[in-house]
Design a protein around this motif. Structure first.
Motif, PDB file in Angstrom:
ATOM      1  N   GLU A 125       4.688   1.806  -6.370  1.00 58.58           N
ATOM      2  CA  GLU A 125       4.921   3.326  -7.146  1.00 58.58           C
ATOM      3  C   GLU A 125       5.669   4.807  -6.668  1.00 58.58           C
ATOM      4  OE1 GLU A 125       1.287   6.325  -9.283  1.00 58.58           O
ATOM      5  OE2 GLU A 125       0.572   4.041  -8.719  1.00 58.58           O
ATOM      6  N   LEU A 126       5.370   4.606  -5.687  1.00 57.99           N
ATOM      7  CA  LEU A 126       5.977   5.769  -4.641  1.00 57.99           C
ATOM      8  C   LEU A 126       7.858   5.274  -5.018  1.00 57.99           C
ATOM      9  CD1 LEU A 126       6.010   8.469  -3.628  1.00 57.99           C
ATOM     10  CD2 LEU A 126       5.527   7.220  -1.193  1.00 57.99           C
ATOM     11  N   ALA A 127       7.878   3.908  -4.320  1.00 57.39           N
ATOM     12  CA  ALA A 127       9.333   3.806  -4.814  1.00 57.39           C
ATOM     13  C   ALA A 127      10.047   3.859  -6.461  1.00 57.39           C
ATOM     14  CB  ALA A 127       9.464   2.614  -4.548  1.00 57.39           C
ATOM     15  N   GLU A 128       8.832   3.593  -6.963  1.00 53.83           N
ATOM     16  CA  GLU A 128       9.791   3.259  -8.942  1.00 53.83           C
ATOM     17  C   GLU A 128      10.415   5.033  -8.527  1.00 53.83           C
ATOM     18  OE1 GLU A 128       6.998   2.146 -11.051  1.00 53.83           O
ATOM     19  OE2 GLU A 128       6.689  -0.167 -10.623  1.00 53.83           O
ATOM     20  N   GLU A 129       9.389   6.283  -8.321  1.00 52.53           N
ATOM     21  CA  GLU A 129       9.470   7.612  -8.730  1.00 52.53           C
ATOM     22  C   GLU A 129      10.656   7.676  -7.687  1.00 52.53           C
ATOM     23  OE1 GLU A 129       6.196  10.398  -7.799  1.00 52.53           O
ATOM     24  OE2 GLU A 129       4.339   9.200  -8.903  1.00 52.53           O
ATOM     25  N   PHE A 130      10.850   7.297  -6.520  1.00 48.48           N
ATOM     26  CA  PHE A 130      12.341   7.565  -5.764  1.00 48.48           C
ATOM     27  C   PHE A 130      13.757   7.602  -6.176  1.00 48.48           C
ATOM     28  CE2 PHE A 130       9.340   8.067  -1.844  1.00 48.48           C
ATOM     29  CZ  PHE A 130      10.306   9.609  -1.241  1.00 48.48           C
ATOM     30  N   GLU A 131      13.117   6.100  -7.089  1.00 47.82           N
ATOM     31  CA  GLU A 131      14.494   6.096  -8.022  1.00 47.82           C
ATOM     32  C   GLU A 131      14.593   6.287  -8.980  1.00 47.82           C
ATOM     33  OE1 GLU A 131      15.243   1.857 -10.383  1.00 47.82           O
ATOM     34  OE2 GLU A 131      14.081   1.445  -8.133  1.00 47.82           O
ATOM     35  N   GLU A 132      14.029   7.034  -9.853  1.00 51.95           N
ATOM     36  CA  GLU A 132      13.668   7.582 -11.007  1.00 51.95           C
ATOM     37  C   GLU A 132      14.366   9.640 -10.737  1.00 51.95           C
ATOM     38  OE1 GLU A 132      13.773   9.943 -14.976  1.00 51.95           O
ATOM     39  OE2 GLU A 132      13.083   6.635 -13.834  1.00 51.95           O
ATOM     40  N   PHE A 133      14.101  10.106  -9.561  1.00 49.77           N
ATOM     41  CA  PHE A 133      14.780  10.921  -9.298  1.00 49.77           C
ATOM     42  C   PHE A 133      16.109  10.476  -9.005  1.00 49.77           C
ATOM     43  CE2 PHE A 133      15.613  14.124  -5.637  1.00 49.77           C
ATOM     44  CZ  PHE A 133      15.728  15.084  -6.397  1.00 49.77           C
ATOM     45  N   ALA A 134      15.960   9.608  -7.661  1.00 53.00           N
ATOM     46  CA  ALA A 134      17.849  10.336  -7.443  1.00 53.00           C
ATOM     47  C   ALA A 134      18.464   9.123  -8.838  1.00 53.00           C
ATOM     48  CB  ALA A 134      17.907   8.378  -6.559  1.00 53.00           C
ATOM     49  N   ASN A 135      18.205   8.867  -9.704  1.00 54.30           N
ATOM     50  CA  ASN A 135      18.806   8.128 -11.363  1.00 54.30           C
ATOM     51  C   ASN A 135      18.770   9.599 -11.548  1.00 54.30           C
ATOM     52  OD1 ASN A 135      19.115   5.961 -10.215  1.00 54.30           O
ATOM     53  ND2 ASN A 135      17.867   4.745 -11.109  1.00 54.30           N
TER      54      ASN A 135
END
Length: 172
Positions: free
Chosen positions: A1-11
């Motif tokens: 879940e945290l990895a998804e948030e980081f990916e969303e932030f990066a994009n």
């Protein structure tokens, strides 16, 4: 879940800054979103909207920044004064009376042998009193409350500055 948030932030980093992304842990609000929400709820010319605009104004934010710096400076000055000019409560509590070693005069008057009490360094400690002086534990140490009156007055001023600044932040 945290990895998804980081990916969303990066994009889409701008979505985190505008508050359009809300997660379970936190939401980041932007000033414009806050103002817009108040205007929609109460109207553009309501006192609530004017208050939000005032609180988010650059001038008020600069005033609060200056107040924060004044508060930090007051705390630093207060700590310095307390460290270098402690109140008599602490001086009397921690001090030891050191009186001149008058044993020599008393012994000469009584035709007795002269004995000086030397403070040993026992247990690794240093002498309490300077050479020629002895600790006199029969009386408490003295302290003049009025010796540093201006310093203690400045300490009070710094204290009340801090109280006023923090009260201002509480109201804000």
């Amino acid at each position: 879940e945290l990895a998804e948030e980081f990916e969303e932030f990066a994009n889409h980093p701008e979505s985190f800054l505008t508050g359009s992304v809300v997660n379970d842990d936190a939401s980041f609000l932007h000033i414009h979103d806050d103002s817009h929400a108040v205007e929609e709820r109460y109207g553009k010319h309501s006192w609530q909207a004017r208050t939000v605009h005032f609180l988010h104004s650059r001038t008020l934010q600069l005033i609060f920044s200056v107040l924060l710096m004044v508060d930090v400076a007051a705390v630093v000055v207060e700590l310095f004064l307390e460290a270098h000019f402690p109140s008599c409560h602490f001086v009397v509590r921690d001090a030891v009376n050191c009186c001149p070693a008058v044993v020599e005069k008393v012994a000469a008057a009584a035709n007795a042998t002269i004995t000086f009490r030397r403070l040993g360094g026992g247990h690794g400690h240093h002498d309490i009193c300077a050479a020629g002086f002895m600790p006199f534990e029969g009386t408490p140490a003295g302290c003049d409350d009025h010796k540093w009156e201006t310093v203690h007055f400045l300490h009070e001023i710094c204290f009340w500055i801090t109280v006023c600044v923090l009260s201002t932040f509480l109201v804000e």
